[in-house]
Motif scaffolding. Structure first.
Motif, PDB file in Angstrom:
ATOM      1  N   TYR A 237      19.130   1.846  -5.531  1.00 60.68           N
ATOM      2  CA  TYR A 237      18.384   2.295  -6.679  1.00 60.68           C
ATOM      3  C   TYR A 237      17.057   2.848  -6.083  1.00 60.68           C
ATOM      4  O   TYR A 237      16.473   2.468  -5.024  1.00 60.68           O
ATOM      5  N   ASP A 238      16.459   3.829  -6.826  1.00 59.94           N
ATOM      6  CA  ASP A 238      15.070   4.452  -6.282  1.00 59.94           C
ATOM      7  C   ASP A 238      14.049   3.622  -6.669  1.00 59.94           C
ATOM      8  O   ASP A 238      14.116   2.519  -7.091  1.00 59.94           O
ATOM      9  N   LEU A 239      12.814   3.965  -6.098  1.00 63.12           N
ATOM     10  CA  LEU A 239      11.601   3.285  -6.190  1.00 63.12           C
ATOM     11  C   LEU A 239      11.106   2.904  -7.674  1.00 63.12           C
ATOM     12  O   LEU A 239      10.106   2.391  -8.007  1.00 63.12           O
ATOM     13  N   ARG A 240      11.868   4.023  -8.649  1.00 64.28           N
ATOM     14  CA  ARG A 240      11.486   3.513  -9.877  1.00 64.28           C
ATOM     15  C   ARG A 240      12.443   2.694 -10.704  1.00 64.28           C
ATOM     16  O   ARG A 240      12.442   2.722 -11.877  1.00 64.28           O
ATOM     17  N   GLY A 241      13.533   2.232  -9.677  1.00 69.05           N
ATOM     18  CA  GLY A 241      14.156   1.292 -10.517  1.00 69.05           C
ATOM     19  C   GLY A 241      15.669   1.931 -10.866  1.00 69.05           C
ATOM     20  O   GLY A 241      16.414   1.364 -11.525  1.00 69.05           O
ATOM     21  N   ARG A 242      15.645   3.376 -10.743  1.00 72.00           N
ATOM     22  CA  ARG A 242      16.933   3.944 -11.496  1.00 72.00           C
ATOM     23  C   ARG A 242      17.937   3.849 -10.463  1.00 72.00           C
ATOM     24  O   ARG A 242      18.015   3.869  -9.154  1.00 72.00           O
ATOM     25  N   LEU A 243      19.342   3.754 -10.892  1.00 70.26           N
ATOM     26  CA  LEU A 243      20.613   3.602 -10.227  1.00 70.26           C
ATOM     27  C   LEU A 243      20.818   5.025  -9.481  1.00 70.26           C
ATOM     28  O   LEU A 243      20.777   5.938 -10.112  1.00 70.26           O
ATOM     29  N   ALA A 244      20.653   4.899  -8.239  1.00 71.21           N
ATOM     30  CA  ALA A 244      20.778   6.262  -7.416  1.00 71.21           C
ATOM     31  C   ALA A 244      22.046   6.538  -6.466  1.00 71.21           C
ATOM     32  O   ALA A 244      22.371   7.566  -6.363  1.00 71.21           O
TER      33      ALA A 244
ATOM     34  N   GLY B 240       8.403  -6.801   2.166  1.00 72.34           N
ATOM     35  CA  GLY B 240       9.116  -6.034   3.158  1.00 72.34           C
ATOM     36  C   GLY B 240       8.818  -4.632   2.847  1.00 72.34           C
ATOM     37  O   GLY B 240       8.072  -4.089   2.027  1.00 72.34           O
ATOM     38  N   HIS B 241       9.815  -3.623   3.416  1.00 65.21           N
ATOM     39  CA  HIS B 241       9.773  -2.116   3.028  1.00 65.21           C
ATOM     40  C   HIS B 241      11.186  -1.747   3.253  1.00 65.21           C
ATOM     41  O   HIS B 241      11.978  -2.060   3.917  1.00 65.21           O
ATOM     42  N   CYS B 242      11.387  -1.113   1.760  1.00 65.62           N
ATOM     43  CA  CYS B 242      12.909  -0.498   1.654  1.00 65.62           C
ATOM     44  C   CYS B 242      13.174   0.695   1.954  1.00 65.62           C
ATOM     45  O   CYS B 242      13.992   1.325   1.610  1.00 65.62           O
ATOM     46  N   GLY B 243      12.322   1.573   2.245  1.00 66.14           N
ATOM     47  CA  GLY B 243      12.195   3.098   2.394  1.00 66.14           C
ATOM     48  C   GLY B 243      12.271   3.505   1.370  1.00 66.14           C
ATOM     49  O   GLY B 243      11.440   3.386   0.232  1.00 66.14           O
ATOM     50  N   VAL B 244      13.255   4.596   0.841  1.00 67.37           N
ATOM     51  CA  VAL B 244      13.246   5.242  -0.317  1.00 67.37           C
ATOM     52  C   VAL B 244      14.296   4.667  -1.205  1.00 67.37           C
ATOM     53  O   VAL B 244      14.067   5.155  -2.505  1.00 67.37           O
ATOM     54  N   ARG B 245      14.862   3.704  -0.875  1.00 70.75           N
ATOM     55  CA  ARG B 245      15.766   3.066  -2.001  1.00 70.75           C
ATOM     56  C   ARG B 245      15.891   1.568  -1.759  1.00 70.75           C
ATOM     57  O   ARG B 245      15.720   1.026  -0.576  1.00 70.75           O
ATOM     58  N   MET B 246      16.018   0.874  -2.631  1.00 75.77           N
ATOM     59  CA  MET B 246      16.359  -0.547  -2.422  1.00 75.77           C
ATOM     60  C   MET B 246      18.087  -0.897  -2.678  1.00 75.77           C
ATOM     61  O   MET B 246      18.650  -0.328  -3.785  1.00 75.77           O
ATOM     62  N   THR B 247      18.494  -1.015  -1.492  1.00 73.84           N
ATOM     63  CA  THR B 247      20.118  -1.005  -1.527  1.00 73.84           C
ATOM     64  C   THR B 247      20.474  -2.470  -1.405  1.00 73.84           C
ATOM     65  O   THR B 247      20.139  -3.314  -0.816  1.00 73.84           O
ATOM     66  N   CYS B 248      21.493  -2.732  -2.152  1.00 69.39           N
ATOM     67  CA  CYS B 248      22.287  -4.113  -2.521  1.00 69.39           C
ATOM     68  C   CYS B 248      23.195  -4.492  -1.228  1.00 69.39           C
ATOM     69  O   CYS B 248      23.966  -3.345  -0.866  1.00 69.39           O
TER      70      CYS B 248
ATOM     71  N   VAL C 267      10.884  -8.596  -8.221  1.00 70.85           N
ATOM     72  CA  VAL C 267      10.306  -7.670  -7.043  1.00 70.85           C
ATOM     73  C   VAL C 267       9.298  -6.829  -7.549  1.00 70.85           C
ATOM     74  O   VAL C 267       9.671  -6.219  -8.639  1.00 70.85           O
ATOM     75  N   VAL C 268       8.274  -6.721  -6.908  1.00 71.61           N
ATOM     76  CA  VAL C 268       7.400  -5.698  -7.290  1.00 71.61           C
ATOM     77  C   VAL C 268       7.042  -4.738  -6.122  1.00 71.61           C
ATOM     78  O   VAL C 268       7.191  -4.826  -4.994  1.00 71.61           O
ATOM     79  N   VAL C 269       7.254  -3.379  -6.473  1.00 75.05           N
ATOM     80  CA  VAL C 269       7.429  -2.368  -5.645  1.00 75.05           C
ATOM     81  C   VAL C 269       6.778  -1.089  -5.711  1.00 75.05           C
ATOM     82  O   VAL C 269       6.332  -0.835  -6.965  1.00 75.05           O
TER      83      VAL C 269
ATOM     84  N   PRO D  89       0.766  -1.056  -0.038  1.00 81.83           N
ATOM     85  CA  PRO D  89       0.072   0.085   0.006  1.00 81.83           C
ATOM     86  C   PRO D  89       0.749   1.314  -0.032  1.00 81.83           C
ATOM     87  O   PRO D  89       0.375   2.290  -0.480  1.00 81.83           O
ATOM     88  N   GLU D  90       1.944   1.108   0.517  1.00 75.07           N
ATOM     89  CA  GLU D  90       2.833   2.430   0.741  1.00 75.07           C
ATOM     90  C   GLU D  90       4.014   2.445  -0.203  1.00 75.07           C
ATOM     91  O   GLU D  90       4.593   1.487  -0.242  1.00 75.07           O
ATOM     92  N   PRO D  91       4.626   3.625  -0.482  1.00 73.03           N
ATOM     93  CA  PRO D  91       6.012   3.851  -1.091  1.00 73.03           C
ATOM     94  C   PRO D  91       6.855   3.001  -0.615  1.00 73.03           C
ATOM     95  O   PRO D  91       7.396   3.093   0.769  1.00 73.03           O
ATOM     96  N   GLY D  92       7.635   2.141  -1.052  1.00 74.84           N
ATOM     97  CA  GLY D  92       8.609   1.330  -0.517  1.00 74.84           C
ATOM     98  C   GLY D  92       8.310   0.036  -0.295  1.00 74.84           C
ATOM     99  O   GLY D  92       9.121  -0.792   0.070  1.00 74.84           O
ATOM    100  N   ASP D  93       6.861  -0.181  -0.226  1.00 75.15           N
ATOM    101  CA  ASP D  93       6.694  -1.687   0.000  1.00 75.15           C
ATOM    102  C   ASP D  93       6.932  -2.672  -1.137  1.00 75.15           C
ATOM    103  O   ASP D  93       6.722  -2.142  -2.163  1.00 75.15           O
ATOM    104  N   PHE D  94       7.266  -3.711  -0.852  1.00 73.47           N
ATOM    105  CA  PHE D  94       7.621  -4.640  -1.899  1.00 73.47           C
ATOM    106  C   PHE D  94       7.166  -6.122  -1.863  1.00 73.47           C
ATOM    107  O   PHE D  94       6.847  -6.433  -0.508  1.00 73.47           O
ATOM    108  N   HIS D  95       6.870  -6.721  -2.834  1.00 71.31           N
ATOM    109  CA  HIS D  95       6.618  -8.172  -2.861  1.00 71.31           C
ATOM    110  C   HIS D  95       7.641  -8.752  -3.759  1.00 71.31           C
ATOM    111  O   HIS D  95       8.075  -8.304  -4.956  1.00 71.31           O
ATOM    112  N   THR D  96       8.168 -10.020  -3.494  1.00 74.16           N
ATOM    113  CA  THR D  96       8.845 -10.850  -4.402  1.00 74.16           C
ATOM    114  C   THR D  96       8.569 -12.246  -4.778  1.00 74.16           C
ATOM    115  O   THR D  96       7.392 -12.763  -4.063  1.00 74.16           O
TER     116      THR D  96
END
Length: 388
Positions: free
Chosen positions: A113-120, A98-106, A69-71, A53-60
């Motif tokens: 990566y930001d929540l639009r998949g861009r390398l940040a 889970g919830h990754c905050g504002v970025r998905m970090t390896c 991953v769907v985010v 429901p919220e930005p940063g929420d994901f399912h794999t």
């Protein structure tokens, strides 16, 4: 009377009235062919929109050796990506959700990566020289949102999910599926059978009165079945006669009125199977999805979860619990059935069994399999390595 002649292993009989051969339920080469011809173009459920429901929420979803991953993005849009870092291929996010905050970090080298998949973010960026960051965004995966559920596919080819559902889409609209919320969590149950064995059993109506006494007590002999081009439908209406089983009898009694459903659906159980391996169990009190995820030629992972509409009535809470009790026993019965069939498929005595004219869903399934993988027309396996 002349005795019937045995079918030569590689003869090609009139296949319209015959099921699939046993060897394709355990053959490694056929499994490889299926991954390419059946599953790479197939639509797979990842989650419902209410799961993220919220930005940063994901399912794999782990599927065919791929992690997806769907985010939910910062713009509220839902996107799907390969869950693979573009630096050294580490998985970026862990766990089924889970919830990754504002970025998905390896977790390996902290590329983010930001929540639009861009390398940040790239630590020690200067050491990499002048490279094109846009060329190293997360790799997107095609997705579709249908009736509130998020589907992905690895490769194009099939119609959209909406098109594959056909007129069944309008039946499902009655259930306000976009408003569903999860009841519990996704569960994974491993089965030591080929995925087609699970699929065959799901769309088989002839075994209901033989092997599921509980469903027979609930539906009598009025279990329906039909096959569309891409989706099968099965259904049974609850009888008024009280069941001898207390859980079934109480379900019949406590299932409350659901005012947004048409009269004919208020006490109807309906099952839909979308080609090739996604199923919806649609009840007045809840809706489940189940996937038959192929793991190996003789292993399948069942992935499932129930969803409900908000309803605090005591009768509805009781009905949902009793539904679980009833279907837990059905699942135990089905597990025993498919294990028996899987063992028999390995027998040298089994070729292609006859299909009843009433087995319309199995007939449809076998036609499509033979169309996609012509080797499934053979009575025995070709020489090893044929699928390479």
């Amino acid at each position: 009377m002349t005795a019937a002649q045995p079918l030569h292993p590689n003869a090609e009989p009139d296949l319209a009235n015959l099921g699939l051969p046993g060897w394709i339920y355990h053959d490694p080469d056929f499994f490889e062919a299926e991954k390419a011809a059946v599953f790479r173009t197939s639509w797979q459920i990842v989650c419902h929109l209410s799961d993220i429901p919220e930005p940063g929420d994901f399912h794999t979803l782990d599927f065919l050796g791929e992690s997806i991953v769907v985010v939910r993005g910062d713009d509220q849009r839902v996107r799907a990506f390969h869950n693979v870092c573009r630096h050294r291929a580490s998985r970026v996010v862990d766990g089924p959700k889970g919830h990754c905050g504002v970025r998905m970090t390896c977790p390996y080298h902290a590329w983010s990566y930001d929540l639009r998949g861009r390398l940040a973010g790239v630590p020690h960026a200067k050491a990499f020289g002048d490279f094109d960051r846009a060329a190293h965004n997360l790799v997107p995966v095609e997705h579709e949102i249908c009736l509130g559920f998020v589907f992905i596919r690895l490769q194009g080819g099939l119609p959209s999910v909406r098109e594959m559902l056909g007129d069944y889409y309008f039946e499902l609209e009655h259930y306000r599926m976009e408003e569903l919320t999860p009841l519990g969590r996704v569960t994974l149950r491993e089965r030591d059978v080929n995925w087609k064995n699970v699929s065959d059993n799901y769309s088989d109506s002839l075994h209901i009165t033989v092997a599921h006494p509980g469903l027979t007590r609930l539906f009598g002999v009025g279990y329906g079945l039909e096959a569309g081009p891409w989706c099968d439908k099965m259904w049974g209406a609850l009888r008024e006669t009280p069941s001898d089983s207390w859980s079934e009898r109480l379900y019949q009694r406590f299932l409350p009125d659901v005012d947004h459903l048409p009269t004919e659906r208020k006490r109807l159980w309906t099952y839909f199977k979308l080609w090739p391996n996604v199923a919806f169990d649609v009840y007045p009190d809840q809706i489940d999805f189940m996937q038959f995820l192929p793991v190996s030629p003789t292993k399948t992972m069942l992935r499932e979860i129930a969803y409900v509409l908000p309803d605090d009535r005591r009768e509805m809470r009781a009905a949902r619990y009793l539904n679980w009790r009833i279907n837990r026993l059905v699942n135990i019965e089905d597990k025993a059935l498919i294990e028996r069939v899987q063992a028999g498929m390995a027998s040298s005595s089994y070729a292609m069994g006859p299909l009843s004219e009433n087995e319309v869903a199995l007939r449809s399934f076998t036609r499509r399999m033979r169309s996609l993988i012509p080797e499934s027309r053979l009575g025995s396996a070709p020489p090893k390595g044929w699928a390479r």
